[in-house]
Design a protein around this motif. Structure first.
Motif, mmCIF file in Angstrom:
data_model
loop_
_atom_site.group_PDB
_atom_site.id
_atom_site.type_symbol
_atom_site.label_atom_id
_atom_site.label_comp_id
_atom_site.label_asym_id
_atom_site.label_seq_id
_atom_site.Cartn_x
_atom_site.Cartn_y
_atom_site.Cartn_z
ATOM 1 N N THR A 22 0.809 -1.214 0.000
ATOM 2 C CA THR A 22 0.000 0.000 0.000
ATOM 3 C C THR A 22 0.845 1.269 0.000
ATOM 4 O O THR A 22 0.546 2.214 -0.725
ATOM 5 N N ASP A 103 -0.297 -7.690 3.268
ATOM 6 C CA ASP A 103 -1.336 -7.197 2.366
ATOM 7 C C ASP A 103 -2.212 -8.261 1.717
ATOM 8 O O ASP A 103 -3.065 -7.934 0.911
ATOM 9 N N ASP A 106 -6.039 -7.938 1.435
ATOM 10 C CA ASP A 106 -6.544 -6.899 0.546
ATOM 11 C C ASP A 106 -6.283 -7.194 -0.925
ATOM 12 O O ASP A 106 -6.880 -6.564 -1.798
#
Length: 191
Positions: A22, A103, A106
């Motif tokens: 991100t 991550d 996601d």
């Protein structure tokens, strides 16, 4: 892959380790790779394209690793070598592995890629342990699925501990790990 693409991908992987997916931006990647941000878009389309390239490298190396393993039939020798190769693989691909832990929830494609290595090794180890049982080398009552997972957890745990903690008492060198932890694991296969 061109030299420029390699530089971009290397920068991306380094930033994945430092920042996670991100917080890794194409601008940061461009700065680290010493290219124009447009060069990233021309070569990889976007940050997801970079992720896909990194994941493809990871998956290609998973297949190459297991295809090149030469087993001797000596359980201690084989599992020590497998553990060394696992640790080397994890270190070579720590950007993807660590991003997977940060991550993966996601990014479903990253989650799917990260799961492939333990699943692949589980099947590889189960086949190996079954063969050793058939040959009378290890205990025929051994639960090969449970022991395969224990070996994977032992190796992932060692790698993750080394990445997360640099504290004496929580981490130690690979030689110590192989001589003590792997040897203890192997002893349990013969009971």
């Amino acid at each position: 892959m061109t030299d420029t693409q390699e530089r971009i991908l290397t920068a991306f992987k380094q930033l994945l380790i430092e920042n996670g997916y991100t917080k890794t931006t194409t601008r940061k990647i461009a700065n680290l790779a010493e290219v124009n941000e447009l060069t990233i878009f021309n070569n990889f389309k976007d940050k997801e394209g970079l992720l896909n390239a990194a994941v493809n490298d990871y998956l290609n190396d998973v297949n190459e690793l297991t295809n090149n393993i030469q087993l001797s039939g000596n359980v201690e020798t084989d599992l020590t070598m497998l553990s060394q190769q696992c640790q080397s693989f994890f270190n070579d691909h720590k950007a993807i592995i660590l991003a997977g832990f940060r991550d993966a929830f996601d990014i479903p494609s990253l989650n799917a890629a990260i799961q492939k290595i333990p699943l692949y090794f589980k099947q590889f180890l189960m086949d190996y342990f079954k063969k050793m049982q058939t040959n009378g080398v290890i205990d025929h009552n051994l639960n090969v699925e449970a022991q395969s997972m224990n070996f994977i957890w032992l190796n992932f745990g060692y790698f993750l501990t080394g990445q997360r903690f640099n504290t004496p008492g929580l981490s130690f060198d690979l030689t110590y790990f192989l001589q003590n932890n792997i040897k203890s694991f192997i002893n349990g296969l013969f009971e």
